[in-house]
Write an enzyme that holds these catalytic residues in place. Structure first.
Site, PDB file in Angstrom:
ATOM      1  N   CYS A   1      22.840  34.344  41.103  1.00  0.00           N
ATOM      2  CA  CYS A   1      23.667  35.266  40.330  1.00  0.00           C
ATOM      3  C   CYS A   1      23.412  34.970  38.854  1.00  0.00           C
ATOM      4  CB  CYS A   1      25.132  35.075  40.696  1.00  0.00           C
ATOM      5  SG  CYS A   1      26.185  36.223  39.814  1.00  0.00           S
ATOM      6  N   GLY A   2      22.834  35.950  38.155  1.00  0.00           N
ATOM      7  CA  GLY A   2      22.475  35.736  36.751  1.00  0.00           C
ATOM      8  C   GLY A   2      23.688  35.611  35.856  1.00  0.00           C
ATOM      9  N   HIS A   3      24.601  36.598  35.962  1.00  0.00           N
ATOM     10  CA  HIS A   3      25.772  36.517  35.084  1.00  0.00           C
ATOM     11  C   HIS A   3      26.584  35.272  35.430  1.00  0.00           C
ATOM     12  CE1 HIS A   3      28.767  37.759  38.138  1.00  0.00           C
ATOM     13  NE2 HIS A   3      29.620  37.232  37.275  1.00  0.00           N
TER      14      HIS A   3
ATOM     15  N   HIS B   1      22.066  45.086  47.228  1.00  0.00           N
ATOM     16  CA  HIS B   1      22.377  45.531  45.862  1.00  0.00           C
ATOM     17  C   HIS B   1      21.614  46.832  45.596  1.00  0.00           C
ATOM     18  CE1 HIS B   1      23.615  41.338  45.540  1.00  0.00           C
ATOM     19  NE2 HIS B   1      24.208  41.613  44.388  1.00  0.00           N
TER      20      HIS B   1
ATOM     21  N   ASP C   1      28.788  46.033  39.210  1.00  0.00           N
ATOM     22  CA  ASP C   1      28.615  44.922  38.268  1.00  0.00           C
ATOM     23  C   ASP C   1      28.981  45.401  36.866  1.00  0.00           C
ATOM     24  OD1 ASP C   1      27.782  42.735  36.788  1.00  0.00           O
ATOM     25  OD2 ASP C   1      26.024  42.377  38.049  1.00  0.00           O
TER      26      ASP C   1
ATOM     27  N   CYS D   1      23.655  42.729  35.116  1.00  0.00           N
ATOM     28  CA  CYS D   1      23.180  42.099  36.365  1.00  0.00           C
ATOM     29  C   CYS D   1      21.871  41.319  36.133  1.00  0.00           C
ATOM     30  CB  CYS D   1      22.991  43.126  37.474  1.00  0.00           C
ATOM     31  SG  CYS D   1      22.746  42.338  39.082  1.00  0.00           S
ATOM     32  N   GLY D   2      22.008  40.001  36.119  1.00  0.00           N
ATOM     33  CA  GLY D   2      20.847  39.146  35.836  1.00  0.00           C
ATOM     34  C   GLY D   2      19.774  39.231  36.903  1.00  0.00           C
ATOM     35  N   THR D   3      20.186  39.211  38.174  1.00  0.00           N
ATOM     36  CA  THR D   3      19.182  39.296  39.235  1.00  0.00           C
ATOM     37  C   THR D   3      18.608  40.718  39.295  1.00  0.00           C
ATOM     38  OG1 THR D   3      21.000  39.587  40.825  1.00  0.00           O
ATOM     39  CG2 THR D   3      20.050  37.383  40.642  1.00  0.00           C
TER      40      THR D   3
HETATM   41  O1  PYC Z   1      24.188  38.910  37.426  1.00  0.00           O
HETATM   42  O2  PYC Z   1      22.837  38.540  39.108  1.00  0.00           O
HETATM   43  C1  PYC Z   1      23.892  38.936  38.639  1.00  0.00           C
HETATM   44  C2  PYC Z   1      24.915  39.467  39.581  1.00  0.00           C
HETATM   45  C3  PYC Z   1      24.777  39.664  40.926  1.00  0.00           C
HETATM   46  C4  PYC Z   1      25.990  40.173  41.378  1.00  0.00           C
HETATM   47  C5  PYC Z   1      26.844  40.250  40.311  1.00  0.00           C
HETATM   48  N1  PYC Z   1      26.166  39.807  39.223  1.00  0.00           N
END
Ligand code: PYC
Length: 354
Positions: free
Chosen positions: A124-126, A244, A270, A274-276
């Site tokens: 999870c990036g965030h 996702h 999100d 969303c980092g991923t």
């Molecule tokens: O930031 O990767 C992310 C992420 C995945 C689900 C919610 N945020």
């Protein structure tokens, strides 16, 4: 009436490195019978609007091993602790939980398992950005470069002097380009399937502009795509569920950047870019020759907040670096009273909901 004395969360927030099980809080009901409560110390933050709740103490022992091994035990034997932490009445569908673990690699600062209202996230990036800010607040991470272990691999992180955080995410790649799926009510939708630490279906077909005021319609559309993918047997590698859905379109603010709307597995969208999802998107751009190694990619989320991305070439795809900012919002102690019908979260097996 319940009289309950909850020990104050330590002012310094310096919780010992090792996870500890706090003594149960004993509360006296009006009828003078005693009930024992279990407690979890948490620190809440948001990254570009998306909340993260880091569990820093009080969690049951998951038996050691790397985060992948501990995730198996978490899922199998302690899943109700997930719903107790992030689901209502203490949390919401939007909260992503992050359980801190002692590292098992000598150069790692910590391990972490991410989870949400319906299950577990590979990466999870965030959430990683929130974890780094939290570890810093705990006095456990100085500005500079570090490593964090996750169930899908070890990631690099860097806490910058200005408080921003960069995440060197797991290798990301496009599995399939221009995949068509028939979505009831919406016709044929085409998109790419890509890995960025979670599985994404990324499409530029969107029924409405990517604006917050359309989030209900965008959620319904994205959910319909997810259902159609499942029904059609379209998956990520090794049959993994694509959980996702990412919609892309030029931002409507005239900035020229690309905005996204990402629907997460528990049907919350999100709030962050969303980092991923940004990693998966950059993998697709790189595969199409539309983003060069080292070039900056700005990814705008549905709230107008942004992540900055760039990548180095990997062996299969790209090695993405995502940069963003998180802010602490609360230090709290969650209380779990076994006599509460919703002690383990609304939606948890055995709760009092009908
Ligand atoms: O930031 O990767 C992310 C992420 C995945 C689900 C919610 N945020």
């Amino acid at each position: 009436m319940l009289r309950c004395t909850v020990p104050a969360f330590p002012e310094s927030c310096r919780i010992p490195h090792r996870h500890r099980t706090l003594p149960a809080i004993r509360c006296r009901r009006a009828d003078e019978s005693m009930v024992a409560m279990q407690t979890l110390d948490v620190i809440d933050s948001h990254t570009a609007g998306e909340p993260t709740r880091v569990v820093v103490a009080g969690f049951p022992d998951l038996g050691g091993g790397d985060p992948a091994a501990q995730l198996r035990r978490f899922r199998q034997d302690f899943d109700r602790w997930r719903s107790a932490t992030v689901c209502e009445p203490r949390g919401s569908d939007t909260v992503v939980g992050a359980l801190l673990l002692p590292p098992t690699e000598p150069d790692a600062a910590a391990g972490v398992i991410f989870f949400n209202n319906v299950g577990y996230l590979g990466m999870c990036g965030h959430g990683t950005i929130g974890v780094v800010r939290t570890l810093h607040a705990l006095g456990r991470l100085a500005p500079g470069a570090h490593r964090l272990q996750t169930p899908v691999g070890t990631v690099g992180v860097e806490l910058h002097a200005d408080g921003r955080v960069s995440v060197d995410n797991v290798e990301s790649y496009r599995l399939a380009a221009d995949v068509a799926v028939d979505v009831p009510g919406h016709g044929r939708v085409r998109g790419d399937i890509a890995w960025g630490g979670n599985w994404f279906f990324i499409t530029a077909q969107t029924p409405l502009p990517l604006m917050l005021r359309h989030q209900r319609e965008l959620t319904a559309y994205s959910e319909a795509i997810g259902n159609a993918l499942r029904k059609s047997g379209i998956t990520g590698a090794d049959g993994a569920e694509i959980d996702h859905i990412e919609l892309n379109a030029p931002a409507d603010d005239g900035s020229g950047v690309i905005a996204n709307f990402v629907l997460c597995p528990g049907l919350a969208y999100d709030r962050s870019p969303c980092g991923t999802g940004t990693s998966a998107k950059m993998a697709c751009l790189a595969a199409d020759g539309k983003l060069a190694e080292g070039e900056t990619w700005i990814q705008q989320g549905i709230l107008g907040t942004r992540f900055e991305g760039r990548y180095r070439r990997g062996t299969r795809g790209i090695l993405p670096r995502i940069t963003g900012e998180a802010f602490l919002t609360a230090k709290a102690q969650l209380c779990i009273d076994d006599s509460d019908p919703f002690a383990w979260g609304i939606g948890a097996a055995g709760d009092g909901a009908r």
